[in-house]
Write a protein that holds these residues in place. Sequence first.
Motif, mmCIF file in Angstrom:
data_model
loop_
_atom_site.group_PDB
_atom_site.id
_atom_site.type_symbol
_atom_site.label_atom_id
_atom_site.label_comp_id
_atom_site.label_asym_id
_atom_site.label_seq_id
_atom_site.Cartn_x
_atom_site.Cartn_y
_atom_site.Cartn_z
ATOM 1 N N LYS A 119 0.790 -1.175 -0.067
ATOM 2 C CA LYS A 119 -0.014 0.049 0.085
ATOM 3 C C LYS A 119 0.696 1.420 0.056
ATOM 4 N N VAL A 120 1.814 1.234 1.018
ATOM 5 C CA VAL A 120 2.776 2.405 1.023
ATOM 6 C C VAL A 120 3.308 2.758 -0.282
ATOM 7 N N THR A 121 3.830 1.843 -1.053
ATOM 8 C CA THR A 121 4.549 2.018 -2.053
ATOM 9 C C THR A 121 3.741 2.339 -3.136
ATOM 10 N N LYS A 122 2.348 2.070 -3.290
ATOM 11 C CA LYS A 122 1.320 2.612 -4.209
ATOM 12 C C LYS A 122 1.067 3.918 -3.855
ATOM 13 N N GLN A 123 0.703 4.352 -2.862
ATOM 14 C CA GLN A 123 0.652 5.483 -2.489
ATOM 15 C C GLN A 123 1.662 6.737 -2.987
ATOM 16 N N GLU A 124 2.928 6.148 -2.657
ATOM 17 C CA GLU A 124 4.073 6.990 -3.100
ATOM 18 C C GLU A 124 4.015 7.152 -4.843
ATOM 19 N N HIS A 125 3.770 6.132 -5.390
ATOM 20 C CA HIS A 125 3.835 6.282 -6.620
ATOM 21 C C HIS A 125 2.666 7.201 -7.206
ATOM 22 N N LYS A 126 1.288 6.918 -6.539
ATOM 23 C CA LYS A 126 0.636 7.779 -6.997
ATOM 24 C C LYS A 126 0.865 9.290 -6.585
ATOM 25 N N LYS A 127 1.428 9.602 -5.487
ATOM 26 C CA LYS A 127 1.881 10.856 -5.301
ATOM 27 C C LYS A 127 2.614 11.391 -6.297
ATOM 28 N N TYR A 128 3.813 10.588 -6.624
ATOM 29 C CA TYR A 128 4.694 10.853 -7.766
ATOM 30 C C TYR A 128 4.031 11.416 -8.913
ATOM 31 N N ALA A 129 3.129 10.311 -9.427
ATOM 32 C CA ALA A 129 2.337 10.764 -10.716
ATOM 33 C C ALA A 129 1.701 12.016 -10.678
ATOM 34 N N LEU A 130 1.106 12.540 -9.390
ATOM 35 C CA LEU A 130 0.544 13.567 -9.135
ATOM 36 C C LEU A 130 1.409 14.581 -9.476
ATOM 37 N N GLU A 131 2.304 14.527 -8.569
ATOM 38 C CA GLU A 131 3.125 15.674 -8.815
ATOM 39 C C GLU A 131 3.823 15.989 -10.295
ATOM 40 N N ALA A 132 4.198 15.024 -10.807
ATOM 41 C CA ALA A 132 4.675 15.136 -12.252
ATOM 42 C C ALA A 132 3.435 15.727 -13.175
ATOM 43 N N THR A 133 2.242 15.143 -12.998
ATOM 44 C CA THR A 133 1.120 16.031 -13.872
ATOM 45 C C THR A 133 1.027 17.581 -13.549
ATOM 46 N N MET A 134 1.047 17.659 -11.978
ATOM 47 C CA MET A 134 0.984 18.822 -11.776
ATOM 48 C C MET A 134 2.243 19.919 -12.362
ATOM 49 N N LYS A 135 3.400 19.384 -12.285
ATOM 50 C CA LYS A 135 4.378 20.133 -12.958
ATOM 51 C C LYS A 135 4.162 20.473 -14.504
ATOM 52 N N LEU A 136 3.548 19.291 -15.154
ATOM 53 C CA LEU A 136 3.394 19.606 -16.406
ATOM 54 C C LEU A 136 2.513 20.688 -16.555
ATOM 55 N N GLU A 137 1.366 20.509 -15.752
ATOM 56 C CA GLU A 137 0.387 21.520 -15.969
ATOM 57 C C GLU A 137 0.838 23.136 -15.620
ATOM 58 N N GLU A 138 1.646 23.187 -14.550
ATOM 59 C CA GLU A 138 2.330 24.589 -14.206
ATOM 60 C C GLU A 138 3.052 24.823 -15.303
ATOM 61 N N ALA A 139 3.745 23.938 -16.061
ATOM 62 C CA ALA A 139 4.650 24.518 -17.083
ATOM 63 C C ALA A 139 3.747 25.048 -18.310
ATOM 64 N N GLU A 140 2.796 24.290 -18.434
ATOM 65 C CA GLU A 140 1.722 24.738 -19.531
ATOM 66 C C GLU A 140 0.905 26.245 -19.318
ATOM 67 N N ARG A 141 0.546 26.100 -17.937
ATOM 68 C CA ARG A 141 0.063 27.521 -17.712
ATOM 69 C C ARG A 141 1.155 28.688 -17.758
ATOM 70 N N LYS A 142 2.136 28.406 -17.305
ATOM 71 C CA LYS A 142 3.312 29.314 -17.361
ATOM 72 C C LYS A 142 3.301 29.809 -18.728
ATOM 73 N N ARG A 143 3.497 29.055 -19.695
ATOM 74 C CA ARG A 143 3.562 29.018 -21.122
ATOM 75 C C ARG A 143 2.624 30.175 -21.481
ATOM 76 N N ILE A 144 1.342 29.750 -21.162
ATOM 77 C CA ILE A 144 0.288 30.799 -21.745
ATOM 78 C C ILE A 144 0.475 32.071 -21.167
ATOM 79 N N GLU A 145 0.823 32.068 -19.832
ATOM 80 C CA GLU A 145 0.924 33.235 -19.041
ATOM 81 C C GLU A 145 1.916 34.214 -19.621
ATOM 82 N N ASP A 146 2.982 33.534 -20.098
ATOM 83 C CA ASP A 146 4.088 34.301 -20.639
ATOM 84 C C ASP A 146 3.678 35.070 -21.955
#
Lengths: 423, 360
Positions: A119-146
């Motif tokens: 379970k713990v490893t699964k959680q960590e994997h999920k968190k990691y995936a979430l962070e990765a997607t968040m970063k991607l979205e942030e990058a996209e948003r930033k691009r549009i903002e720029d």
Amino acid sequence: MPVWLREHSWRQTLTAVYLSLPLRGARATPANIFCSEQYLKVSIPPFLFEAVLYAPIDDTNSTAKIGNGNIFFTLYKKEPAMWDSLTLANADKEKLQYLRENAVLKAQEKAKQETEAKKVTKQEHKKYALEATMKLEEAERKRIEDLKERERQKVAEELELWKNQQKDGDKYKSIQKKEELHQEVEPLKERKNENINKTRIPNEATSKTRLKSTRGHGSCSIFSQNLKEEQLPAPRVAATIKVNFTPRVFPTALRESRVAEEEEWLHKQAEARRIINSDLSELEDLKEEEKNPDWLKDKGNKMFAMGDYLGAVNAYNLAVRLNNKLPLLYLNRAACHLKLRNLHKAIEDSSKALELLTPPVPDNEKARVKAHVRRGTAFCQLELYTEGLQDYEAALKIDPRDKNIEKDAEKIRHLIQGTVQSS
Amino acid sequence: MSAALGAERPQVVSHVQQALSYTVFDCKWVPRSARLLCLGSAARGAGVVQLYELHGARLELLREIEKPKPIKCGTFGATSLQQRYLATGDFDGNLNIWNLEAPEMPVYSVKGHKEIINSIDGVGGLGIGEGAPEIVTGSRDGTVRVWDPRQRDIPVANMEPVQGESKRDCWTVAFGNAYNQEERVVCAGYDNGDIKLFDLKTMSLRWETNIKNGVCSVEFDRKDINMNKLVATSLEGKFHVFDMRTQHPTKGFASVSEKAQKSTIWQVRHLPQNRDIFMTSGGSGSLHLWKYEYPAQRSKKDSEGSEMGVAGSVSLLQNVTLSTQPISSLDWSPDKKGLCVCGAFDQTVRVLIVTKLNKI
């Protein structure tokens, strides 16, 4: 009673024990093998093999290979030592039992731990995936903002440029005008002494006067603007245009209208027109026009006007039999009954008419007032003054401007008070 | 904002946002400058006029003027470019013309109406068009009056309901057809959906129609040309574009209508530099930028041989939501293409820039 499997063979090295267990035709699956630190069991009903091992083994790394009618165990010892025998020799029943239970418990605990770890490893994997997607979205948003920012800055610069241009333009214009002013003064002075073109006279005259005034004020005005003022037409002659506003069937604007109710009323009227509840057998001998409720209503009205109340009632009766949804029929019949002093019938008919005149909309106001008044009159003639008064007041509510109704209502009130006092 | 798709579409960029301490009813650019005016009503019931200047990314308050009555609308339409006097209508029905350099006493003042002046328009000034400068006001008392700043107290034209008829509020007025010194037309929109076109040259009602929902805003695409197009916006998110070049004797003017959003469309304003582009502002705080396309043939003959107009089509170029409250006033800058100011009921005034208008 299980059948014990005892024909096992084993050999060992310093670190491992190799155990081979023939299966006598039974088929084994990993589920049949149970192993813990010091206890090994293979249970394939009805066959059973168990061994309390000589020393603890590392059960996580140990393996069991199933195949060829044989299970081949590779057990890694916890402590490298040579075992005297595979199983504990001096194992009495109790100890065995205890060991077995212990083993089971331990196995369960291990299983639990494993699931939790998973379970713990699964959680960590999920968190990691979430962070990765968040970063991607942030990058996209930033691009549009720029992109937006860049557009904005570009436009802002243009704006500043334009503003400065305006200011410069104004200054330039004012300088230019001053120059023009000076320039104009010179040739004008010259022209005064020369032959002047006829067309120029008005200009010169005006500009001369303008010159004087502008010199006086010291402000620069555009000559052309002044000339234009001269050419403006006089104010318009005052006039009034009368305006009519669009009338509506229901005179309220769409946003104020009680459209739903009004629609309902119109619909009902339309329906009523269409109903013909006729009893064909009786009506066969009627003339064509006598089957038309409207014609009958008119006939009834005429008879009422002439004083033939019974005839009118008959006409209305027939009309009602043909179409019992027209409120006006009941209304008029009520009036006839009043004249004939059939007061109860009058009340009935007025009530029926009122029923049919729902929903209450401005369109059927007049009819409702009449119905209330007729019913009120009938009540009063039956000496049921309070009911009568109720009806009169209802009529007043719909149409507060009718003086007759008011007078009658007053009269009834006095009557009621009179009877109350006397009794 | 759909930034990703349509890189060629005009974008509405919010340049500056300014929070105000009063309700702003109207905002106008001061012609030939980077200054703008906000007119409104302070919480204590006084009228406020604020003059701002656009400096880079912010608005600098140059002057604040307080008046006894809240101010509903204003226009620069009837003054010369030199004087730039502001004509305002207030909640009490007074029409005043102010010199912003000396705002204590109005240059012209008249109690024009019995009730609030809902809308005001001016024509003949700013070097646009020809003819006498005139101001038209429309009021809740159902009358529309045209004033000439040179004539005191009496309007030069008065459009009022027939005696005894129930009156409808006039919500909006606009001048049009002022292409020479004599011609002029006033269009008025009322709260019951009536639109009336008054011809001031013949002093008569030229055309009327009813668009069912109350008319919030009318505007001709240009005041100073032969009337070309008229946009009328109404409650419930609809607006109509009328082709005013051809008037049919019975059917009037041809129109195309569009339902843009569920809420009221408060204002329509045409881009001064391109008369086929206009922006509508809505009750949901959104702005829509539209382009009108003319049909292949603008008029055709009907069965009896009389000319009737053919309406074109309207396409949405861009839309953006800026606020949660209605955007009640909108004004394009006549000097810089794409610069506009809008005031909303959330007590903010925003300066916006619409990009890529050259490419349309």
